[in-house]
Design a protein around this motif. Structure first.
Motif, PDB file in Angstrom:
ATOM      1  N   MET A 180      -2.360  -3.365  -7.553  1.00 25.88           N
ATOM      2  CA  MET A 180      -3.769  -2.958  -7.621  1.00 25.88           C
ATOM      3  C   MET A 180      -4.516  -3.398  -6.369  1.00 25.88           C
ATOM      4  SD  MET A 180      -5.831  -1.251  -9.389  1.00 25.88           S
ATOM      5  CE  MET A 180      -5.293  -1.149 -11.086  1.00 25.88           C
ATOM      6  N   MET A 181      -4.152  -4.583  -5.869  1.00 21.90           N
ATOM      7  CA  MET A 181      -4.782  -5.090  -4.654  1.00 21.90           C
ATOM      8  C   MET A 181      -4.627  -4.079  -3.527  1.00 21.90           C
ATOM      9  SD  MET A 181      -3.836  -8.647  -2.746  1.00 21.90           S
ATOM     10  CE  MET A 181      -2.431  -8.376  -1.697  1.00 21.90           C
ATOM     11  N   LEU A 190      -5.494   6.027  -9.842  1.00 23.69           N
ATOM     12  CA  LEU A 190      -6.507   5.069 -10.282  1.00 23.69           C
ATOM     13  C   LEU A 190      -7.857   5.730 -10.501  1.00 23.69           C
ATOM     14  CD1 LEU A 190      -7.595   2.201 -10.713  1.00 23.69           C
ATOM     15  CD2 LEU A 190      -7.875   2.055  -8.249  1.00 23.69           C
ATOM     16  N   LEU A 238       0.820  -1.197   0.000  1.00 20.29           N
ATOM     17  CA  LEU A 238       0.000   0.000   0.000  1.00 20.29           C
ATOM     18  C   LEU A 238       0.858   1.252   0.000  1.00 20.29           C
ATOM     19  CD1 LEU A 238      -2.844   1.046   0.116  1.00 20.29           C
ATOM     20  CD2 LEU A 238      -2.759   0.959   2.581  1.00 20.29           C
ATOM     21  N   VAL A 277      -7.975   3.120  -2.217  1.00 17.53           N
ATOM     22  CA  VAL A 277      -8.972   4.032  -2.794  1.00 17.53           C
ATOM     23  C   VAL A 277     -10.332   3.786  -2.144  1.00 17.53           C
ATOM     24  CG1 VAL A 277     -10.262   4.558  -4.894  1.00 17.53           C
ATOM     25  CG2 VAL A 277      -7.785   4.332  -4.991  1.00 17.53           C
ATOM     26  N   SER A 279      -3.614  -0.725  -3.865  1.00 22.03           N
ATOM     27  CA  SER A 279      -4.065   0.638  -4.111  1.00 22.03           C
ATOM     28  C   SER A 279      -5.576   0.725  -4.269  1.00 22.03           C
ATOM     29  CB  SER A 279      -3.353   1.237  -5.317  1.00 22.03           C
ATOM     30  OG  SER A 279      -3.302   0.316  -6.354  1.00 22.03           O
ATOM     31  N   ALA A 280      -6.195  -0.296  -4.863  1.00 18.93           N
ATOM     32  CA  ALA A 280      -7.652  -0.226  -5.011  1.00 18.93           C
ATOM     33  C   ALA A 280      -8.309  -0.261  -3.642  1.00 18.93           C
ATOM     34  CB  ALA A 280      -8.166  -1.375  -5.879  1.00 18.93           C
ATOM     35  N   ARG A 281      -7.742  -1.045  -2.721  1.00 14.57           N
ATOM     36  CA  ARG A 281      -8.331  -1.057  -1.385  1.00 14.57           C
ATOM     37  C   ARG A 281      -8.097   0.282  -0.686  1.00 14.57           C
ATOM     38  NH1 ARG A 281     -10.918  -5.162   1.028  1.00 14.57           N
ATOM     39  NH2 ARG A 281     -10.047  -6.809  -0.244  1.00 14.57           N
ATOM     40  N   GLY A 288      -2.629   4.203  -6.697  1.00 13.87           N
ATOM     41  CA  GLY A 288      -3.963   4.337  -6.145  1.00 13.87           C
ATOM     42  C   GLY A 288      -4.541   5.711  -6.384  1.00 13.87           C
TER      43      GLY A 288
END
Lengths: 353, 366
Positions: free
Chosen positions: B177-178, A25, A15, B184, B180-182, A22
């Motif tokens: 993506m796992m 995105l 993260l 977001v 960063s999408a979380r 992110g």
């Protein structure tokens, strides 16, 4: 709080690294629905007590787990908002993390910055003990928030909730209600939180002990993961396991959203349920009295605001106004009140969303 | 081009005996690029005839094995709990399998196509949060469903573009993506669970037809569509070809990049649909929905007999895999066993399935 195991930790690490991706995105991330912190934070304006007059400037460092759960999110918000109430306090929050290793580094950074007082809610009390001790050795008093350090040399003051008491109060409410209904051999279900956290064990023990006093016991106990998702999955299976229930205690109100959904989807209503933690949604349900949820035992998220107040007093060498003592006490255990339809209005303002 | 295609039959021959699908598909390719008259017949006929024997090659034996496991679980369940073999409970198992089942359909395509999607759980989270928060539920049922599926597809597209055109390894791209999408999702939801107040939306999870919840029909429909797409269309054959040997697939005239990209879009669409189902089931959108679903779906795909390296696999097997896991969980809860034992059992099953795959893999070149 909700995530455990190496995968979750790996994810947290990623993260940090992939944050840029992110933010790129979904550009609309900035349209977040944050309603501002102040309106829902549990803060108390500095009271008329002696400690409230501005004093020596204090820098409070703050470290907590990642705010990926309603209760933890409220903890962080409340701490920040409370610090904002004081003109003589500046607030330095480290990035929240569920990786104990990363949290140790975060606290280390705050020590290096030479903050005056530290407020730490450790993801895992045992794992963070040594860094707490290190801060104390460096002359920085530590206010240990909620999850307890392993060694009392690692903190100046502990303030936190009463997990055992939470279980006891949930159990006592269930016993009282069942006795009033005249149920003699009740089928009681317990939907616990994350099983490998100490707090879950303490809650369950308190529950068990309270029921045992009345000669009752838990018929089925399953652990979920503090999420609505896991609560729904577990409860839908529990409802299959027992065709008739008398009472349910669900440890966590966020998880409870899913538990309630499963109950509605199964069309069951022969029992009553008690929640845990005290979310606004749960309290509204209790107030409306339209479903199975009849009570919740509070685990106050306002404790972080109190911790900031204590940190300030410690930093300024003051005691607590209404107490006779010259200094802040070394341990403060909060009370897990049972919220029912009768007293819900009193607790709604301090619920977390 | 013709010189380059010559070694292919030999390569394929080494892969072929072990399985039906990819081998047959790649050998079928010359007819697609019109390498003279194929010793088959006209193209459509050839395609069909080559597909028919694929019904019962070895990996179907694997599926058969899973069916046996499922029946055994049924026996164990019935023996240990009187509540297992009730209509209510069977429906409950199927409903529990619905969300992860839909995700697994997409994951199966991606893995057969030689990739992996670690971001499925996070896509579910961001799509659910989007449909409950950003769309603020004020656009009603249609708006919520639409936005969730669109968000799922967009994130899938982003994965696909980065992997196929950006040439970043799928594992890395979807891992990023796992996270960063979380992230977001957490930002969008302000880490709050958004309770769904649109009743028509929640009815997606409560409405039943002939005693069976809509969610189960939805999963069944998507599995059937997925099966047809995989086994009865050019898209499906291309998926096996791309996963089996991308270079050969490229030489056979398949737009490998575009196809790879589409596989991730497909996975994203499945996640969007799954997000709608899960949001209705939990009556909430939250950034922690779909936690660890990537592991659940990959585990189901693998025990379903799909090769993690791609090129070979079975959608039917994947769904059986999902059902095996869901049934185990159900039996454990019926018997009030603790989570740790459930985890151990799941781990053992994955291990055994992979060992089975390896023994078959070792045999295949012979």
């Amino acid at each position: 709080m909700k995530e455990t195991g190496p995968t979750a930790m790996g994810r947290r690490n990623m993260l940090l690294g992939a944050g840029a991706l992110g933010s790129g995105l979904l550009l609309t991330a900035c349209t977040s629905n944050s309603n501002g912190d102040a309106d829902k934070a549990n803060v108390k304006a500095a009271s008329s007590a002696s400690g409230s007059t501005p004093g020596k400037h204090v820098t409070v460092g703050f470290s907590a787990p990642a705010a990926d759960h309603g209760w933890i999110a409220a903890i962080t918000k409340n701490a920040k908002a409370q610090a904002g109430q004081y003109t003589d306090v500046s607030f330095q929050a480290a990035e929240g993390t569920n990786d104990v290793n990363a949290q140790i580094s975060a606290v280390q950074t705050l020590i290096d910055k030479k903050v005056d007082v530290l407020v730490i809610l450790p993801f895992d009390g045992k794992a963070l003990t040594s860094i707490g001790a290190q801060a104390m050795d460096a002359g920085i008093p530590v206010v240990n928030l909620d999850r307890v350090f392993d060694n009392s040399l690692a903190y100046r003051t502990w303030i936190g909730g009463d997990n055992y008491g939470m279980g006891v109060n949930a159990g006592q409410y269930i016993v009282k209600t069942l006795k009033a209904k005249g149920v003699s051999k009740p089928v009681i279900a317990e939907i616990a939180g994350i099983d490998n956290l100490d707090l879950t064990k303490q809650r369950s023990q308190g529950f068990k002990d309270a029921l045992a006093k009345a000669g009752f016991s838990v018929s089925i106990r399953q652990a979920a993961q503090f999420t609505a998702d896991s609560g729904q999955q577990v409860m839908s299976n529990v409802l299959q396991a027992r065709s008739k229930l008398d009472a349910v205690w669900n440890h966590d109100d966020d998880q409870g959203i899913g538990v309630e959904a499963a109950i509605k989807q199964a069309g069951r209503s022969e029992f009553f349920m008690v929640g845990g933690a005290g979310s606004r949604h749960a309290m509204q349900e209790i107030k409306a009295d339209s479903g199975v949820l009849k009570a919740t035992v509070v685990y106050p998220s306002s404790m972080s605001a109190s911790a900031i107040t204590l940190a300030r007093l410690i930093g300024q060498n003051k005691g607590m106004g209404d107490l006779v003592e010259q200094e802040v006490p070394s341990s403060i255990t909060l009370f897990s009140a049972t919220v029912t339809k009768e007293n819900v209005d009193l607790y709604l303002p301090t619920s977390f969303t | 081009m013709s010189d380059q295609t010559t070694p292919r039959p030999a390569e394929d021959a080494s892969v072929l005996p072990a399985q039906g699908r990819s081998g047959a598909d790649v050998t079928a390719k010359p007819s697609l690029v019109k390498e003279g008259p194929d010793p088959g017949a006209t193209r459509p006929g050839a395609g069909r005839r080559q597909q028919l024997p694929r019904f019962f090659p070895l990996h179907q034996v694997h599926s058969l094995g899973l069916l046996v496991v499922l029946v055994l679980l049924g026996v164990v369940g019935t023996a240990t709990s009187g509540n297992f073999l009730t209509t209510d409970n069977i429906v409950n198992i199927l409903t529990s399998a619905a969300v992860i089942g839909v995700i697994t359909v997409g994951q199966t395509f991606v893995i057969i196509g030689g990739g992996i999607d670690l971001s499925v759980g996070a896509i579910v989270a961001v799509a659910s949060v989007w449909c409950t928060t950003v769309a603020t539920q004020s656009y009603g049922l249609g708006g919520m469903i639409f936005t969730a599926v669109v968000v799922g597809s967009v994130v899938g597209l982003l994965n696909g573009v980065l992997i196929a055109y950006g040439k970043i390894v799928a594992f890395i791209t979807t891992l990023a993506m796992m996270a960063s999408a979380r992230g977001v999702a957490e930002r969008l939801s302000d880490r709050q669970s958004q309770v769904v107040t649109v009743d028509s939306f929640n009815r997606i999870a409560t409405d039943k037809f002939l005693g069976i919840p809509l969610l189960v029909y939805l999963m069944a429909g998507i599995v059937v569509i997925g099966w047809l797409l995989l086994n009865r269309t050019t898209f499906g054959r291309h998926t096996f070809a791309v996963g089996g040997n991308p270079e050969a697939a490229r030489l056979a005239g398949i737009a490998v990049r575009r196809h790879t990209m589409l596989l991730y879009v497909l996975s994203g669409v499945c996640c969007g649909i799954a997000a709608v189902m899960l949001t209705a089931r939990t009556t909430s959108g939250a950034s922690n929905l779909g936690n660890l679903y990537e592991l659940d779906s990959i585990a189901a795909v693998i025990i379903g007999g799909t090769l993690l390296a791609g090129g070979r696999g079975s959608l039917f097997g994947s769904i059986l895999g999902v059902l095996v896991f869901t049934t185990i969980t159900n039996i454990f809860v019926l018997n009030n066993l603790t989570t740790d034992i459930q985890e151990i059992a799941k781990g053992l099953i994955i291990l055994v399935a992979v060992l089975l795959q390896r023994t078959r893999g070792a045999r295949s070149p012979a």
